[in-house]
Write an enzyme that holds these catalytic residues in place. Structure first.
Site, PDB file in Angstrom:
ATOM      1  N   GLY A  77      -3.057   6.148   1.038  1.00  0.00           N
ATOM      2  CA  GLY A  77      -4.408   6.356   1.359  1.00  0.00           C
ATOM      3  C   GLY A  77      -4.797   7.879   1.234  1.00  0.00           C
ATOM      4  O   GLY A  77      -6.040   8.217   0.864  1.00  0.00           O
ATOM      5  N   SER A  78      -3.924   8.642   1.250  1.00  0.00           N
ATOM      6  CA  SER A  78      -3.880  10.073   1.047  1.00  0.00           C
ATOM      7  C   SER A  78      -4.538  10.347  -0.489  1.00  0.00           C
ATOM      8  O   SER A  78      -5.335  10.833  -0.779  1.00  0.00           O
ATOM      9  CB  SER A  78      -2.761  10.900   1.067  1.00  0.00           C
ATOM     10  OG  SER A  78      -2.345  10.669   2.714  1.00  0.00           O
ATOM     11  N   ASN A 158      -7.841   8.098  13.734  1.00  0.00           N
ATOM     12  CA  ASN A 158      -6.512   7.611  13.495  1.00  0.00           C
ATOM     13  C   ASN A 158      -5.795   7.898  14.922  1.00  0.00           C
ATOM     14  O   ASN A 158      -4.964   7.211  15.559  1.00  0.00           O
ATOM     15  CB  ASN A 158      -5.677   8.114  12.533  1.00  0.00           C
ATOM     16  CG  ASN A 158      -5.773   9.435  12.163  1.00  0.00           C
ATOM     17  OD1 ASN A 158      -7.023   9.818  11.886  1.00  0.00           O
ATOM     18  ND2 ASN A 158      -4.824  10.314  12.138  1.00  0.00           N
ATOM     19  N   GLN A 186      -7.966   3.340   8.972  1.00  0.00           N
ATOM     20  CA  GLN A 186      -7.663   2.763  10.300  1.00  0.00           C
ATOM     21  C   GLN A 186      -8.486   1.621  10.739  1.00  0.00           C
ATOM     22  O   GLN A 186      -8.501   0.884  11.783  1.00  0.00           O
ATOM     23  CB  GLN A 186      -7.619   3.992  11.530  1.00  0.00           C
ATOM     24  CG  GLN A 186      -6.744   4.909  11.125  1.00  0.00           C
ATOM     25  CD  GLN A 186      -5.235   4.495  11.841  1.00  0.00           C
ATOM     26  OE1 GLN A 186      -5.087   3.324  12.496  1.00  0.00           O
ATOM     27  NE2 GLN A 186      -4.159   5.080  11.351  1.00  0.00           N
ATOM     28  N   SER A 206      -5.182   2.028   2.912  1.00  0.00           N
ATOM     29  CA  SER A 206      -3.676   2.096   2.920  1.00  0.00           C
ATOM     30  C   SER A 206      -3.064   1.058   3.225  1.00  0.00           C
ATOM     31  O   SER A 206      -3.182   0.379   4.038  1.00  0.00           O
ATOM     32  CB  SER A 206      -3.218   3.379   3.608  1.00  0.00           C
ATOM     33  OG  SER A 206      -1.842   3.448   3.456  1.00  0.00           O
ATOM     34  N   GLY A 207      -1.988   0.409   2.265  1.00  0.00           N
ATOM     35  CA  GLY A 207      -1.268  -0.649   2.476  1.00  0.00           C
ATOM     36  C   GLY A 207      -0.388  -0.573   3.896  1.00  0.00           C
ATOM     37  O   GLY A 207      -0.554  -1.854   4.760  1.00  0.00           O
ATOM     38  N   HIS A 208       0.348   0.310   4.239  1.00  0.00           N
ATOM     39  CA  HIS A 208       1.429   0.312   5.169  1.00  0.00           C
ATOM     40  C   HIS A 208       0.680   0.443   6.643  1.00  0.00           C
ATOM     41  O   HIS A 208       1.462   0.054   7.633  1.00  0.00           O
ATOM     42  CB  HIS A 208       2.288   1.455   5.178  1.00  0.00           C
ATOM     43  CG  HIS A 208       1.886   2.788   5.523  1.00  0.00           C
ATOM     44  ND1 HIS A 208       2.230   3.460   6.522  1.00  0.00           N
ATOM     45  CD2 HIS A 208       1.119   3.812   4.700  1.00  0.00           C
ATOM     46  CE1 HIS A 208       1.739   4.859   6.467  1.00  0.00           C
ATOM     47  NE2 HIS A 208       1.084   4.927   5.381  1.00  0.00           N
ATOM     48  N   THR A 244       2.147   2.895 -14.721  1.00  0.00           N
ATOM     49  CA  THR A 244       2.375   1.377 -14.773  1.00  0.00           C
ATOM     50  C   THR A 244       2.263   0.797 -13.200  1.00  0.00           C
ATOM     51  O   THR A 244       2.723   1.487 -12.390  1.00  0.00           O
ATOM     52  CB  THR A 244       3.958   1.143 -15.038  1.00  0.00           C
ATOM     53  OG1 THR A 244       4.175   1.576 -16.566  1.00  0.00           O
ATOM     54  CG2 THR A 244       4.295  -0.290 -14.944  1.00  0.00           C
ATOM     55  N   CYS A 331       4.821  18.425  17.684  1.00  0.00           N
ATOM     56  CA  CYS A 331       5.818  18.235  17.185  1.00  0.00           C
ATOM     57  C   CYS A 331       5.985  17.853  15.576  1.00  0.00           C
ATOM     58  O   CYS A 331       6.740  18.445  14.781  1.00  0.00           O
ATOM     59  CB  CYS A 331       6.821  17.102  17.871  1.00  0.00           C
ATOM     60  SG  CYS A 331       5.799  15.672  18.124  1.00  0.00           S
TER      61      CYS A 331
HETATM   62  C1  LIG Z   1      -2.506   7.045   7.545  1.00  0.00           C
HETATM   63  C2  LIG Z   1      -3.806   7.740   7.166  1.00  0.00           C
HETATM   64  C3  LIG Z   1      -3.920   8.231   5.932  1.00  0.00           C
HETATM   65  C4  LIG Z   1      -2.793   8.511   4.904  1.00  0.00           C
HETATM   66  O1  LIG Z   1      -2.662   7.218   4.443  1.00  0.00           O
HETATM   67  P1  LIG Z   1      -1.088   7.131   3.545  1.00  0.00           P
HETATM   68  O2  LIG Z   1      -1.080   5.768   3.071  1.00  0.00           O
HETATM   69  O3  LIG Z   1      -0.094   7.498   4.623  1.00  0.00           O
HETATM   70  O4  LIG Z   1      -1.248   8.358   2.690  1.00  0.00           O
HETATM   71  C5  LIG Z   1      -5.472   8.641   5.660  1.00  0.00           C
HETATM   72  N1  LIG Z   1      -6.312   8.570   6.712  1.00  0.00           N
HETATM   73  C6  LIG Z   1      -5.944   7.779   8.011  1.00  0.00           C
HETATM   74  C7  LIG Z   1      -7.298   7.720   8.881  1.00  0.00           C
HETATM   75  C8  LIG Z   1      -4.812   7.347   8.226  1.00  0.00           C
HETATM   76  O5  LIG Z   1      -4.564   6.938   9.391  1.00  0.00           O
END
Ligand SMILES: *Cc1c(COP(=O)(O)O)cnc(C)c1O
Length: 402
Positions: A77-78, A158, A186, A206-208, A244, A331
């Site tokens: 996502g970044s 987020n 999000q 973002s996938g995760h 790739t 933190c």
């Molecule tokens: C997690 C998040 C990102 C970053 O995504 P990554 O795949 O971890 O780089 C960007 N924007 C928001 C709002 C997020 O919650």
């Protein structure tokens, strides 16, 4: 047996990352050992990888309501945020437009990228989000200038889960001829998204965060914009993002997006019920605040501040009970400042420090919610009993929330 132990963590940190779903993992597995070809190769093994990537692209396009050629696979996502912002800035600077509009509580992938551009002479307008954590459409409209290159506003926050009026902002941008990007990391899988109907020119995901693996993402780019390449090299991703392809991750992301888009309503019905229970229960605790708008929020993301409680201590206590959650306090950054998001909605530093984010997913169970609600009030009470600050607070030296 290491690695096969059941995962007993009570997981309330789905806004940080999610577990990979079984269907995503199963879809990915063949692409590690059997179908490991390079999609650019012309023999059959490569061809089947290339077909798998294109099938995932089709699933992504269907989930977002765009064309396949508008989907670009990225590493996260970044990266998508960086590409959207830096690429648009470069393209528009060539036309003399060097003004960008955003909000004060974007993710750091957006804010830090904009800070880089400010050093290079771009001007950035940071819109306020008020005490409810929502950007006002009229503020966006008023901020647009003849030299505005880009509006970038996140779809859902987020940390506090508030949902922004994205279709309305998109409509203003379209009317004014300004490119509109949204960080929807999000929102995907939680809000119905259709980039064409909602006037979104660029969208990051973002996938995760949606049960695919870490290290994969997408940038949707409206085909009418030709923003500069992000990585130069091979002809992957229509020559605009070389490297790739991460075939297993892309295959998994396609499945995750398909499932996320199809499952929104059922998931939200369940999570709304859980959120209601959590809010009702937690708000019975003395001196607690629900951060962000009560209605315009993700069903599975809640953020509370407990006066007289220190967020990190709260997380450690929860962890002792097997509960994983997060806090908006210092933190992670290693600094003493509370999160920019909590400050942006007007929380005083001391209150922002006592924050707890509870973020759920379709895997969240009633039993997990019940355990949380049994444990949390006791922990708050214990921490307050130990806190010298709490005494001052209950003596009437309270903080103002505004
Ligand atoms: C997690 C998040 C990102 C970053 O995504 P990554 O795949 O971890 O780089 C960007 N924007 C928001 C709002 C997020 O919650």
């Amino acid at each position: 047996m290491k690695g096969q132990m059941p995962n007993t963590t009570i997981y309330f940190d789905n806004a940080a990352t999610t577990r990979v779903s079984d269907s995503v993992l199963n879809a990915m597995l063949p692409y590690f050992k059997e179908e490991y070809g390079n999609p650019s190769s012309i023999y059959s093994l490569g061809k089947s990888s290339a077909i798998a990537v294109e099938q995932a692209r089709k699933k992504a396009a269907d989930a977002l309501g765009c064309e396949e050629k508008e989907i670009y696979f990225t590493s996260c996502g970044s990266e998508s945020d960086n590409w959207a912002i830096l690429g648009t800035a470069k393209m528009m600077a060539a036309k003399g437009k060097k003004h960008i509009i955003t909000s004060v509580f974007e993710h750091h992938a957006v804010l830090h990228t904009l800070a880089v551009l400010e050093k290079e002479g771009f001007e950035v307008t940071y819109l306020p989000v008020y005490s409810n954590g929502i950007v006002r459409v009229e503020d966006v409209k008023a901020a647009i200038r003849p030299d505005t290159a880009l509006v970038t506003i996140m779809y859902a926050n987020n940390e506090i889960g508030t949902i922004q009026p994205i279709p309305e902002i998109g409509a203003i941008c379209k009317e004014q001829g300004v490119i509109f990007h949204t960080d929807a990391v999000q929102a995907v899988g939680n809000v119905h998204i259709n980039v064409k109907e909602q006037n979104i020119d660029m969208l990051s995901l973002s996938g995760h965060k949606i049960h695919a693996q870490k290290g994969c993402g997408i940038l949707y780019i409206n085909k009418k914009y030709r923003i500069p390449n992000f990585l130069n090299g091979g002809a992957q991703e229509r020559g605009r993002r070389a490297g790739t392809e991460n075939v297993p991750a892309i295959v998994g992301l396609g499945v995750a997006l398909e499932e996320a888009a199809a499952g929104i309503d059922a998931k939200n019905a369940k999570l709304k019920k859980f959120s209601g229970q959590i809010i009702d229960s937690v708000m019975k605790i003395d001196r607690v605040h629900l951060n962000g708008d009560r209605e315009k929020r993700l069903a599975g993301n809640l953020n509370f501040s407990f006066e007289g409680v220190e967020g990190e201590s709260l997380l450690l206590q929860l962890d002792l009970h097997g509960i994983a959650a997060s806090s908006g306090s210092a933190c992670t950054s290693g600094s003493l400042d509370p999160s920019h998001v909590l400050l942006s909605i007007g929380l005083p530093h001391e209150v922002a420090h006592g924050s707890l984010r509870i973020s759920m997913s379709e895997y969240t169970t009633q039993q997990e919610v019940d355990t949380l609600l049994e444990v949390l009030p006791k922990i708050i009470e214990k921490l307050r009993d130990m806190s010298p600050l709490w005494e001052h607070i209950i003596k009437g030296e309270t903080f103002k929330i505004g």
